[in-house]
Design an enzyme around this catalytic site. Structure first.
Site, PDB file in Angstrom:
ATOM      1  N   THR A  27      -9.408 -51.623 -21.437  1.00 13.79           N
ATOM      2  CA  THR A  27     -10.602 -52.440 -21.646  1.00 13.79           C
ATOM      3  C   THR A  27     -10.215 -53.845 -22.035  1.00 13.79           C
ATOM      4  O   THR A  27     -10.858 -54.795 -21.511  1.00 13.79           O
ATOM      5  CB  THR A  27     -11.298 -52.033 -22.943  1.00 13.79           C
ATOM      6  OG1 THR A  27     -10.580 -51.825 -24.037  1.00 13.79           O
ATOM      7  CG2 THR A  27     -12.187 -50.531 -22.801  1.00 13.79           C
ATOM      8  N   PHE A  34     -15.304 -45.564 -20.639  1.00  9.15           N
ATOM      9  CA  PHE A  34     -16.854 -44.611 -20.526  1.00  9.15           C
ATOM     10  C   PHE A  34     -17.591 -44.630 -21.854  1.00  9.15           C
ATOM     11  O   PHE A  34     -18.799 -44.848 -21.606  1.00  9.15           O
ATOM     12  CB  PHE A  34     -16.303 -43.122 -19.985  1.00  9.15           C
ATOM     13  CG  PHE A  34     -15.889 -43.074 -18.715  1.00  9.15           C
ATOM     14  CD1 PHE A  34     -16.178 -44.022 -17.737  1.00  9.15           C
ATOM     15  CD2 PHE A  34     -15.564 -41.862 -18.170  1.00  9.15           C
ATOM     16  CE1 PHE A  34     -15.990 -43.976 -16.435  1.00  9.15           C
ATOM     17  CE2 PHE A  34     -15.263 -41.688 -16.898  1.00  9.15           C
ATOM     18  CZ  PHE A  34     -15.319 -43.011 -15.808  1.00  9.15           C
ATOM     19  N   ASP A 108      -5.767 -46.276 -13.112  1.00 10.51           N
ATOM     20  CA  ASP A 108      -5.995 -47.620 -12.566  1.00 10.51           C
ATOM     21  C   ASP A 108      -4.458 -47.940 -12.258  1.00 10.51           C
ATOM     22  O   ASP A 108      -4.383 -49.074 -11.679  1.00 10.51           O
ATOM     23  CB  ASP A 108      -6.527 -48.590 -13.625  1.00 10.51           C
ATOM     24  CG  ASP A 108      -5.944 -48.337 -14.847  1.00 10.51           C
ATOM     25  OD1 ASP A 108      -4.787 -48.204 -15.266  1.00 10.51           O
ATOM     26  OD2 ASP A 108      -6.634 -48.632 -16.010  1.00 10.51           O
ATOM     27  N   HIS A 123      -5.251 -37.546 -14.572  1.00  8.35           N
ATOM     28  CA  HIS A 123      -6.469 -37.518 -13.800  1.00  8.35           C
ATOM     29  C   HIS A 123      -6.226 -38.375 -12.449  1.00  8.35           C
ATOM     30  O   HIS A 123      -7.207 -38.608 -11.936  1.00  8.35           O
ATOM     31  CB  HIS A 123      -7.547 -38.275 -14.633  1.00  8.35           C
ATOM     32  CG  HIS A 123      -8.007 -37.350 -15.837  1.00  8.35           C
ATOM     33  ND1 HIS A 123      -8.637 -38.045 -16.775  1.00  8.35           N
ATOM     34  CD2 HIS A 123      -7.925 -36.128 -16.239  1.00  8.35           C
ATOM     35  CE1 HIS A 123      -8.943 -36.846 -17.830  1.00  8.35           C
ATOM     36  NE2 HIS A 123      -8.317 -35.875 -17.391  1.00  8.35           N
ATOM     37  N   CYS A 131      -6.971 -37.675   3.623  1.00 12.27           N
ATOM     38  CA  CYS A 131      -8.070 -37.129   4.289  1.00 12.27           C
ATOM     39  C   CYS A 131      -8.274 -35.611   3.955  1.00 12.27           C
ATOM     40  O   CYS A 131      -7.203 -34.938   4.021  1.00 12.27           O
ATOM     41  CB  CYS A 131      -7.684 -37.544   5.884  1.00 12.27           C
ATOM     42  SG  CYS A 131      -8.660 -36.525   7.022  1.00 12.27           S
ATOM     43  N   CYS A 134      -7.015 -33.817   7.784  1.00 16.79           N
ATOM     44  CA  CYS A 134      -5.527 -33.773   7.967  1.00 16.79           C
ATOM     45  C   CYS A 134      -4.567 -34.015   7.120  1.00 16.79           C
ATOM     46  O   CYS A 134      -3.499 -34.182   7.528  1.00 16.79           O
ATOM     47  CB  CYS A 134      -5.497 -34.657   9.577  1.00 16.79           C
ATOM     48  SG  CYS A 134      -5.559 -36.451   8.953  1.00 16.79           S
ATOM     49  N   THR A 193      -8.294 -43.539 -26.742  1.00 16.32           N
ATOM     50  CA  THR A 193      -9.288 -42.418 -25.978  1.00 16.32           C
ATOM     51  C   THR A 193     -10.061 -41.661 -27.169  1.00 16.32           C
ATOM     52  O   THR A 193      -9.478 -41.789 -28.186  1.00 16.32           O
ATOM     53  CB  THR A 193      -7.963 -41.229 -25.634  1.00 16.32           C
ATOM     54  OG1 THR A 193      -8.746 -40.374 -25.341  1.00 16.32           O
ATOM     55  CG2 THR A 193      -7.026 -41.038 -26.323  1.00 16.32           C
ATOM     56  N   ASN A 216      -6.969 -46.606 -32.221  1.00 11.08           N
ATOM     57  CA  ASN A 216      -8.491 -46.477 -31.539  1.00 11.08           C
ATOM     58  C   ASN A 216      -9.198 -47.408 -32.130  1.00 11.08           C
ATOM     59  O   ASN A 216      -9.374 -47.540 -33.413  1.00 11.08           O
ATOM     60  CB  ASN A 216      -9.086 -45.138 -31.399  1.00 11.08           C
ATOM     61  CG  ASN A 216      -9.646 -45.055 -30.398  1.00 11.08           C
ATOM     62  OD1 ASN A 216      -9.397 -44.919 -29.349  1.00 11.08           O
ATOM     63  ND2 ASN A 216     -11.100 -44.858 -30.500  1.00 11.08           N
ATOM     64  N   ILE A 234      -6.039 -52.091 -29.124  1.00 15.15           N
ATOM     65  CA  ILE A 234      -4.512 -51.443 -28.893  1.00 15.15           C
ATOM     66  C   ILE A 234      -3.829 -52.794 -28.282  1.00 15.15           C
ATOM     67  O   ILE A 234      -2.809 -52.751 -28.599  1.00 15.15           O
ATOM     68  CB  ILE A 234      -4.821 -50.366 -27.918  1.00 15.15           C
ATOM     69  CG1 ILE A 234      -3.398 -49.666 -27.959  1.00 15.15           C
ATOM     70  CG2 ILE A 234      -5.296 -50.532 -26.806  1.00 15.15           C
ATOM     71  CD1 ILE A 234      -3.116 -48.094 -27.794  1.00 15.15           C
TER      72      ILE A 234
END
Ligand code: NAD
Length: 241
Positions: A27, A34, A108, A123, A131, A134, A193, A216, A234
């Site tokens: 951030t 989120f 990111d 993640h 693709c 293929c 988190t 946090n 942080i």
């Protein structure tokens, strides 16, 4: 001892440190999280669907154009971002031989941009795209610059970012490496988190070391388990090292 002094002391006296982080790490690089204040889940979007729904596998498959409208907006922000002091300090700790791995829920790529080598991306990453037909690889710019839903330039198949959407499983190889590093660590730093996204958040239960540190901005469900809790930004905390 003041929390910051205690933090520095724990880092000085240990060499098997693992960092486990989330969206709050980025951030301060201007990528909204989120669930924090101003995060994506608290914003109104132009769409009739919730962000959770739009970032699910079934939505990607059924509404690729709308999926990529939201995805590319987020991807564009990430591609413009620069690492902050948390990313650079973690890369420095790895270089000093003190930190064995960064485990991140972020997609990111900022830890690698800052110089971290051993980054376990639970993640996935916006920097890898394939693709679906293929398997051809595409970089993030190809997806960002595409019209609507990105298609393969060889076979015309739909491209999928290598990021874990809701309803999708995590990569088993990344999970087993994460368990290995967390279970061998003597210090685990958890930062930025909300610890509510599973199965990622459950991986911290493999920690058996001596010091659990939580950094946090807001309280988390795991604060009572930690040996040291720092409720601050942080980047600013790592900037003081
Ligand atoms: P989250 O949004 O659920 O929680 C972020 C937490 O970080 C909040 O508790 C917030 O208070 C805290 N925070 C925000 N800024 C902070 C700062 N500067 N210093 C300290 N704490 C700060 O994020 P999550 O737990 O990572 O889970 C969300 C999921 O969304 C993850 O799976 C992640 O992959 C994805 N995501 C990734 C990015 C990214 O790649 N940068 C951005 C948004 C979401």
């Amino acid at each position: 001892m003041a929390p910051m002094e205690e933090f520095i002391e724990m880092l000085k006296s240990h060499n098997r440190i693992v960092f486990f982080g989330g969206a709050g790490v980025s951030t301060e690089s201007d990528i909204p999280d989120f669930r924090g204040k101003g995060g994506l889940y608290r914003q109104k979007t132009e769409f009739p669907w919730s962000p959770e729904e739009m970032l699910s596998h079934h939505f990607y498959a059924e509404h690729p154009v709308e999926f990529f409208t939201l995805y590319k907006e987020r991807e564009g922000m990430m591609l413009e971002a620069e690492p902050n002091r948390a990313h650079t300090a973690l890369a420095e700790l790895e270089k000093m031989g003190k930190l064995s791995a960064v485990v991140t829920q972020n997609i990111d790529g900022l830890h690698q941009m800052a110089g971290s080598k051993n980054v376990l991306e639970l993640h996935g990453s916006i920097h890898r795209n394939y693709c679906m037909r293929c398997g051809k690889f595409f970089d993030a710019a190809y997806v960002k610059n595409s019209e609507g839903a990105p298609k393969c330039d060889e076979c015309g198949g739909l491209i999928k970012p290598d990021v874990v959407l809701y309803e999708e499983g995590l990569d088993e190889n990344v999970i087993s490496k994460t368990i290995h590093y967390i279970s061998q660590a003597d210090v685990l730093i958890i930062g930025g988190t909300s610890l509510v996204v599973y199965p990622a958040a459950g991986l911290i239960d493999y920690f058996k070391g001596s010091h659990l540190i939580l950094i946090n901005k807001s309280a988390t469900q795991r604060d009572s388990q930690a040996d040291l809790v720092i409720n601050d930004k942080i980047g600013e905390v790592f900037g003081q090292l």
